[in-house]
Design a protein around this motif. Structure first.
Motif, PDB file in Angstrom:
ATOM      1  N   HIS A  17       0.817  -1.224   0.000  1.00  0.00           N
ATOM      2  CA  HIS A  17       0.000   0.000   0.000  1.00  0.00           C
ATOM      3  C   HIS A  17       0.851   1.275   0.000  1.00  0.00           C
ATOM      4  O   HIS A  17       0.307   2.374   0.026  1.00  0.00           O
ATOM      5  CB  HIS A  17      -0.935   0.001   1.225  1.00  0.00           C
ATOM      6  CG  HIS A  17      -1.922  -1.118   1.204  1.00  0.00           C
ATOM      7  ND1 HIS A  17      -3.087  -1.074   0.462  1.00  0.00           N
ATOM      8  CD2 HIS A  17      -1.913  -2.344   1.807  1.00  0.00           C
ATOM      9  CE1 HIS A  17      -3.762  -2.213   0.624  1.00  0.00           C
ATOM     10  NE2 HIS A  17      -3.061  -3.000   1.432  1.00  0.00           N
ATOM     11  N   ARG A  18       2.180   1.127  -0.011  1.00  0.00           N
ATOM     12  CA  ARG A  18       3.044   2.310   0.182  1.00  0.00           C
ATOM     13  C   ARG A  18       2.788   3.394  -0.878  1.00  0.00           C
ATOM     14  O   ARG A  18       2.626   4.568  -0.551  1.00  0.00           O
ATOM     15  CB  ARG A  18       4.526   1.928   0.184  1.00  0.00           C
ATOM     16  CG  ARG A  18       5.422   3.156   0.435  1.00  0.00           C
ATOM     17  CD  ARG A  18       6.899   2.816   0.424  1.00  0.00           C
ATOM     18  NE  ARG A  18       7.299   2.016   1.565  1.00  0.00           N
ATOM     19  CZ  ARG A  18       7.657   2.519   2.747  1.00  0.00           C
ATOM     20  NH1 ARG A  18       7.636   3.828   2.948  1.00  0.00           N
ATOM     21  NH2 ARG A  18       8.023   1.718   3.734  1.00  0.00           N
ATOM     22  N   THR A  19       2.737   3.013  -2.164  1.00  0.00           N
ATOM     23  CA  THR A  19       2.632   4.039  -3.212  1.00  0.00           C
ATOM     24  C   THR A  19       1.320   4.815  -3.102  1.00  0.00           C
ATOM     25  O   THR A  19       1.312   6.048  -3.138  1.00  0.00           O
ATOM     26  CB  THR A  19       2.774   3.405  -4.612  1.00  0.00           C
ATOM     27  OG1 THR A  19       3.999   2.664  -4.642  1.00  0.00           O
ATOM     28  CG2 THR A  19       2.828   4.460  -5.697  1.00  0.00           C
ATOM     29  N   GLU A  20       0.205   4.091  -2.947  1.00  0.00           N
ATOM     30  CA  GLU A  20      -1.072   4.828  -2.894  1.00  0.00           C
ATOM     31  C   GLU A  20      -1.172   5.667  -1.621  1.00  0.00           C
ATOM     32  O   GLU A  20      -1.715   6.770  -1.646  1.00  0.00           O
ATOM     33  CB  GLU A  20      -2.280   3.899  -3.057  1.00  0.00           C
ATOM     34  CG  GLU A  20      -2.487   2.895  -1.969  1.00  0.00           C
ATOM     35  CD  GLU A  20      -3.887   2.249  -2.059  1.00  0.00           C
ATOM     36  OE1 GLU A  20      -4.869   2.981  -2.279  1.00  0.00           O
ATOM     37  OE2 GLU A  20      -3.976   1.017  -1.898  1.00  0.00           O
ATOM     38  N   LEU A  21      -0.617   5.173  -0.515  1.00  0.00           N
ATOM     39  CA  LEU A  21      -0.633   5.966   0.721  1.00  0.00           C
ATOM     40  C   LEU A  21       0.239   7.210   0.572  1.00  0.00           C
ATOM     41  O   LEU A  21      -0.094   8.286   1.078  1.00  0.00           O
ATOM     42  CB  LEU A  21      -0.148   5.132   1.910  1.00  0.00           C
ATOM     43  CG  LEU A  21      -1.108   4.053   2.431  1.00  0.00           C
ATOM     44  CD1 LEU A  21      -0.406   3.183   3.466  1.00  0.00           C
ATOM     45  CD2 LEU A  21      -2.376   4.668   3.040  1.00  0.00           C
ATOM     46  N   THR A  22       1.371   7.058  -0.139  1.00  0.00           N
ATOM     47  CA  THR A  22       2.239   8.230  -0.361  1.00  0.00           C
ATOM     48  C   THR A  22       1.490   9.268  -1.188  1.00  0.00           C
ATOM     49  O   THR A  22       1.556  10.472  -0.919  1.00  0.00           O
ATOM     50  CB  THR A  22       3.556   7.815  -1.060  1.00  0.00           C
ATOM     51  OG1 THR A  22       4.179   6.765  -0.311  1.00  0.00           O
ATOM     52  CG2 THR A  22       4.527   8.992  -1.141  1.00  0.00           C
ATOM     53  N   GLY A  23       0.745   8.793  -2.197  1.00  0.00           N
ATOM     54  CA  GLY A  23      -0.058   9.716  -3.009  1.00  0.00           C
ATOM     55  C   GLY A  23      -1.085  10.453  -2.158  1.00  0.00           C
ATOM     56  O   GLY A  23      -1.288  11.667  -2.290  1.00  0.00           O
ATOM     57  N   TYR A  24      -1.731   9.717  -1.254  1.00  0.00           N
ATOM     58  CA  TYR A  24      -2.747  10.320  -0.384  1.00  0.00           C
ATOM     59  C   TYR A  24      -2.108  11.358   0.545  1.00  0.00           C
ATOM     60  O   TYR A  24      -2.577  12.501   0.643  1.00  0.00           O
ATOM     61  CB  TYR A  24      -3.427   9.212   0.426  1.00  0.00           C
ATOM     62  CG  TYR A  24      -4.434   9.707   1.443  1.00  0.00           C
ATOM     63  CD1 TYR A  24      -5.558  10.428   1.042  1.00  0.00           C
ATOM     64  CD2 TYR A  24      -4.267   9.444   2.803  1.00  0.00           C
ATOM     65  CE1 TYR A  24      -6.487  10.874   1.976  1.00  0.00           C
ATOM     66  CE2 TYR A  24      -5.193   9.879   3.742  1.00  0.00           C
ATOM     67  CZ  TYR A  24      -6.300  10.597   3.320  1.00  0.00           C
ATOM     68  OH  TYR A  24      -7.213  11.044   4.238  1.00  0.00           O
ATOM     69  N   CYS A  25      -1.019  10.970   1.201  1.00  0.00           N
ATOM     70  CA  CYS A  25      -0.367  11.895   2.150  1.00  0.00           C
ATOM     71  C   CYS A  25       0.230  13.098   1.417  1.00  0.00           C
ATOM     72  O   CYS A  25       0.214  14.219   1.932  1.00  0.00           O
ATOM     73  CB  CYS A  25       0.726  11.175   2.951  1.00  0.00           C
ATOM     74  SG  CYS A  25       0.051   9.895   4.045  1.00  0.00           S
ATOM     75  N   TYR A  26       0.696  12.885   0.194  1.00  0.00           N
ATOM     76  CA  TYR A  26       1.235  14.007  -0.596  1.00  0.00           C
ATOM     77  C   TYR A  26       0.125  15.000  -0.926  1.00  0.00           C
ATOM     78  O   TYR A  26       0.295  16.215  -0.790  1.00  0.00           O
ATOM     79  CB  TYR A  26       1.882  13.467  -1.873  1.00  0.00           C
ATOM     80  CG  TYR A  26       2.378  14.549  -2.809  1.00  0.00           C
ATOM     81  CD1 TYR A  26       3.342  15.472  -2.395  1.00  0.00           C
ATOM     82  CD2 TYR A  26       1.883  14.653  -4.108  1.00  0.00           C
ATOM     83  CE1 TYR A  26       3.788  16.473  -3.259  1.00  0.00           C
ATOM     84  CE2 TYR A  26       2.327  15.643  -4.969  1.00  0.00           C
ATOM     85  CZ  TYR A  26       3.281  16.553  -4.537  1.00  0.00           C
ATOM     86  OH  TYR A  26       3.721  17.549  -5.396  1.00  0.00           O
ATOM     87  N   ARG A  27      -1.032  14.496  -1.326  1.00  0.00           N
ATOM     88  CA  ARG A  27      -2.152  15.418  -1.614  1.00  0.00           C
ATOM     89  C   ARG A  27      -2.569  16.160  -0.338  1.00  0.00           C
ATOM     90  O   ARG A  27      -2.935  17.325  -0.379  1.00  0.00           O
ATOM     91  CB  ARG A  27      -3.340  14.651  -2.198  1.00  0.00           C
ATOM     92  CG  ARG A  27      -3.059  14.072  -3.587  1.00  0.00           C
ATOM     93  CD  ARG A  27      -4.254  13.271  -4.113  1.00  0.00           C
ATOM     94  NE  ARG A  27      -3.941  12.573  -5.343  1.00  0.00           N
ATOM     95  CZ  ARG A  27      -3.596  11.281  -5.421  1.00  0.00           C
ATOM     96  NH1 ARG A  27      -3.525  10.540  -4.316  1.00  0.00           N
ATOM     97  NH2 ARG A  27      -3.329  10.735  -6.584  1.00  0.00           N
ATOM     98  N   MET A  28      -2.520  15.466   0.789  1.00  0.00           N
ATOM     99  CA  MET A  28      -2.895  16.093   2.059  1.00  0.00           C
ATOM    100  C   MET A  28      -1.883  17.160   2.488  1.00  0.00           C
ATOM    101  O   MET A  28      -2.249  18.226   2.995  1.00  0.00           O
ATOM    102  CB  MET A  28      -2.998  15.034   3.164  1.00  0.00           C
ATOM    103  CG  MET A  28      -4.254  14.179   3.118  1.00  0.00           C
ATOM    104  SD  MET A  28      -5.775  15.095   3.510  1.00  0.00           S
ATOM    105  CE  MET A  28      -5.595  15.383   5.277  1.00  0.00           C
ATOM    106  N   LEU A  29      -0.585  16.880   2.304  1.00  0.00           N
ATOM    107  CA  LEU A  29       0.469  17.708   2.926  1.00  0.00           C
ATOM    108  C   LEU A  29       1.168  18.654   1.947  1.00  0.00           C
ATOM    109  O   LEU A  29       1.776  19.637   2.373  1.00  0.00           O
ATOM    110  CB  LEU A  29       1.519  16.796   3.588  1.00  0.00           C
ATOM    111  CG  LEU A  29       0.993  15.857   4.680  1.00  0.00           C
ATOM    112  CD1 LEU A  29       2.044  14.821   5.051  1.00  0.00           C
ATOM    113  CD2 LEU A  29       0.548  16.639   5.916  1.00  0.00           C
ATOM    114  N   GLY A  30       1.124  18.344   0.648  1.00  0.00           N
ATOM    115  CA  GLY A  30       1.786  19.216  -0.333  1.00  0.00           C
ATOM    116  C   GLY A  30       3.300  19.144  -0.310  1.00  0.00           C
ATOM    117  O   GLY A  30       3.973  19.944  -0.947  1.00  0.00           O
ATOM    118  N   SER A  31       3.850  18.183   0.437  1.00  0.00           N
ATOM    119  CA  SER A  31       5.308  18.059   0.551  1.00  0.00           C
ATOM    120  C   SER A  31       5.729  16.623   0.270  1.00  0.00           C
ATOM    121  O   SER A  31       5.200  15.690   0.878  1.00  0.00           O
ATOM    122  CB  SER A  31       5.758  18.447   1.964  1.00  0.00           C
ATOM    123  OG  SER A  31       7.031  17.887   2.242  1.00  0.00           O
ATOM    124  N   SER A  32       6.687  16.455  -0.627  1.00  0.00           N
ATOM    125  CA  SER A  32       7.182  15.113  -0.971  1.00  0.00           C
ATOM    126  C   SER A  32       7.771  14.426   0.252  1.00  0.00           C
ATOM    127  O   SER A  32       7.494  13.257   0.527  1.00  0.00           O
ATOM    128  CB  SER A  32       8.270  15.205  -2.044  1.00  0.00           C
ATOM    129  OG  SER A  32       8.177  16.383  -2.781  1.00  0.00           O
TER     130      SER A  32
END
Length: 337
Positions: A17-32
């Motif tokens: 689930h790492r990639t999709e969770l990273t996408g979600y957290c990136y949209r939430m936080l705006g920071s890579s």
């Protein structure tokens, strides 16, 4: 099953689930980088409390619940990441000055491969791509954190209102109301959509536009570059808050303050669901080329509408697995990784 096997199986299940969770957290936080930290924190918390996860929901929705809480905690500081044009008026070339702002000010670029899972469904893949584009990401950052979570879960990830309500421990009515308010805020930001013109994959006209762009930029041919830019094209250069509008100011900047970029090399990268390039400029001291920027291009109606240069190469080039220098025969260098 032995404990070691169970542990290894859990690691594999979480890692999926790492990639999709990273996408979600990136949209939430705006920071890579904050997104990757948030996902690491999520997976560690999941690992530690797995014995309390009784399978009442799917593993995926449980992970999203943890990730949402991690992001909401990180957002309580109230920092909204932005693009230069969200913070100041454009600067006329005559007054252009390079004043940096701290890293946490800026919306950060992200390699597609880290946030876009290999989706089987082309429609889902297109939505995922559109939802990490810079203008949409900047619009998301204007939403209060809970509304942001609701909008991403409902509109981007296509969760049902009842699933989102369960995840956020709230009611369906309050999820629907948050979604309505979030949509209204985005609708007010008309600039959230100029990049809808980028097709996926790029069509032949867009491929040719990019080839002409590379030729014009590497040749530092300002006449050719002007022909490729929209009349209201925008150029940004985080961490500097300066931004320029229109071909005359953009090319004027490139031949004055940016003159040392003449003779540069560009390598293609996939960034924020948009075409981009790793920009290496000539290194007069050591020969060859040294990293200068990750460029992200917005295309619209057959031209370049936005030209965003992220200059903090010590952070960006490793994130994109890019080499930290190119030798002089860079024409033959194939992009690795």
């Amino acid at each position: 099953m032995g404990n070691d096997t169970a542990t290894a199986d859990l690691d594999v299940a979480l890692e999926k689930h790492r990639t999709e969770l990273t996408g979600y957290c990136y949209r939430m936080l705006g920071s890579s980088f904050e997104a990757e930290d948030a996902v690491q924190d999520t997976l560690v918390r999941a690992w530690r409390s797995y014995d309390r996860f009784e399978g009442r929901s799917s593993l995926r929705s449980w992970l999203y619940r943890i990730a949402t809480n991690v992001c909401l905690d990180m957002l309580t500081a109230g920092n909204k990441r932005a693009r230069p044009m969200d913070l100041t008026e454009s600067t006329p070339l005559a007054q252009a000055a390079l004043s940096p702002r701290p890293d946490h000010t800026w919306l950060e670029p992200m390699p597609d491969a880290r946030v876009l899972p290999a989706a089987g469904d082309p429609a889902e893949a297109a939505v995922a791509k559109e939802s990490v584009r810079l203008a949409f990401m900047a619009a998301l950052q204007q939403l209060p954190p809970k509304q942001r979570a609701v909008l991403i879960l409902r509109e981007v990830l296509a969760w049902k209102a009842s699933e989102v309500a369960e995840l956020l421990d709230t009611t369906v009515a309050s999820v629907n109301s948050a979604l309505q308010r979030a949509r209204a805020t985005l609708a007010e930001r008309a600039d959230a959509g100029p990049e809808g013109a980028v097709s996926d994959p790029l069509d032949e006209e867009q491929q040719k536009l990019l080839e002409r762009y590379v030729k014009a930029f590497e040749g530092y041919d300002m006449t050719a570059l002007t022909a490729l830019l929209q009349e209201d094209a925008v150029m940004t250069m985080p961490p500097f808050d300066l931004w320029l509008r229109g071909p005359a100011d953009i090319t004027g900047f490139m031949t004055t303050l940016g003159a040392s970029c003449a003779g540069s090399r560009l390598l293609p990268v996939q960034v924020n669901g948009l075409p981009g390039f790793a920009h290496y400029k000539p290194d007069p001291e050591n020969g060859g080329f040294s990293p200068w920027a990750v460029q992200v291009l917005e295309l619209s109606e057959g031209r370049i509408a936005g030209f965003h240069c992220f200059l903090d190469t010590k952070r960006w080039f490793p994130l994109f697995d890019l080499p930290l220098r190119l030798e002089a025969e860079a024409d033959d260098v194939e992009q690795g990784g």
